[in-house]
Write a protein that holds these residues in place. Structure first.
Motif, PDB file in Angstrom:
ATOM      1  N   LYS A  11      28.354  37.030  68.190  1.00 51.89           N
ATOM      2  CA  LYS A  11      27.203  37.264  67.320  1.00 51.89           C
ATOM      3  C   LYS A  11      27.058  36.116  66.317  1.00 51.89           C
ATOM      4  O   LYS A  11      28.058  35.599  65.813  1.00 51.89           O
ATOM      5  N   VAL A  78      24.513  40.573  57.854  1.00 57.49           N
ATOM      6  CA  VAL A  78      25.377  41.755  57.893  1.00 57.49           C
ATOM      7  C   VAL A  78      25.529  42.298  56.476  1.00 57.49           C
ATOM      8  O   VAL A  78      25.633  41.527  55.514  1.00 57.49           O
ATOM      9  N   TRP A 107      23.267  43.744  61.242  1.00 59.43           N
ATOM     10  CA  TRP A 107      24.258  44.804  61.417  1.00 59.43           C
ATOM     11  C   TRP A 107      24.748  45.329  60.077  1.00 59.43           C
ATOM     12  O   TRP A 107      24.707  44.618  59.066  1.00 59.43           O
ATOM     13  N   VAL A 229      30.181  50.120  63.297  1.00 59.17           N
ATOM     14  CA  VAL A 229      29.239  49.004  63.332  1.00 59.17           C
ATOM     15  C   VAL A 229      27.926  49.546  63.877  1.00 59.17           C
ATOM     16  O   VAL A 229      27.896  50.184  64.936  1.00 59.17           O
ATOM     17  N   ALA A 231      23.498  48.899  64.351  1.00 55.35           N
ATOM     18  CA  ALA A 231      22.386  47.958  64.376  1.00 55.35           C
ATOM     19  C   ALA A 231      21.303  48.396  63.410  1.00 55.35           C
ATOM     20  O   ALA A 231      21.059  49.598  63.222  1.00 55.35           O
TER      21      ALA A 231
END
Length: 238
Positions: A11, A78, A107, A229, A231
């Motif tokens: 990622k 993130v 994320w 985790v 999305a």
């Protein structure tokens, strides 16, 4: 956190915001998981941020509440929150703010201890955590008791995130020495003295005595943590 390393290995992550960063414990994990990413940590506690700044001089730290993140929409790749959900006055609002400041296709990471399916030594940790949460609430500090695993997953789903990975993280048990037990018992006493003028004092004193007995019988082990985790789906952002 090998599962996290594997997940983010392919990622592209250039920027991370750690919400409720405290003294920066999870910053060390993030540095291993996504080396080279620009890191920012926010927390409302000035003393904790000062310690975090001294430990991680290359990280930006700002005094800020999770319910109102002072960043523009779509700023970070993130956003993470570690061991802080149980401190939040408004979990939904904080997760909503994390969604807002993460870029489309980004994320969130949640790392939080949970209360179910624990062994006897972990139950001692939970009892100590619940004891501290009672003390904090009596002093006007937001501090919930430990959530069940299913509750934490539900918080994330209710906020509109799509969970892509979750796993349990458990630290190996440590054999407690007599000095360790004495030190933890001392911490209970110190917490108790914060409310020695409150009507709940005697009940809490008895509770602290019972926890000390449990420490001697069962020892102490950190409660298992749930790592999630998820999305960020911007089409659901209100």
């Amino acid at each position: 956190m090998e599962h996290l390393k594997q997940f983010f290995a392919d990622k592209k992550v250039e920027s991370i915001l750690d919400v409720g960063t405290g003294t920066g414990d999870f910053i060390a994990v993030l540095k291993e998981v996504v080396p080279g990413a620009s890191l920012t940590g926010v927390d409302p506690n000035k003393e904790s941020l000062l310690e975090a700044t001294q430990t991680f001089p290359d990280v930006k730290f700002k005094e800020m509440y999770g319910e109102k993140l002072d960043f523009a929409d779509n700023t970070f790749d993130v956003a993470s929150i570690s061991m802080a959900l149980h401190h939040l006055p408004d979990i939904s609002k904080t997760l909503g703010e994390m969604k807002r400041i993460v870029k489309p296709g980004g994320w969130i990471i949640v790392n939080e201890l949970f209360s179910d399916n624990l062994n006897s030594a972990q139950e001692v940790h939970k009892a100590m955590h619940h004891f501290r949460s009672k003390i904090d609430r009596l002093n006007g500090v937001s501090h919930n008791e430990t959530f069940e695993k299913s509750q934490i997953l539900q918080f994330v789903e209710d906020a509109g995130f799509e969970i892509r990975l979750h796993f349990e993280n458990r630290k190996a048990a440590k054999q407690l020495s007599a000095e360790d037990i004495q030190e933890r018992s001392k911490k209970l006493t110190e917490m108790l003295e914060q409310v020695n003028h409150k009507p709940e004092y005697l009940d809490l004193k008895r509770e602290a005595e019972q926890i000390t007995i449990a420490l001697k019988i069962h020892g102490f082990e950190m409660a298992t943590r749930l790592v999630i985790v998820a999305a960020v789906n911007k089409t659901q952002l209100s």
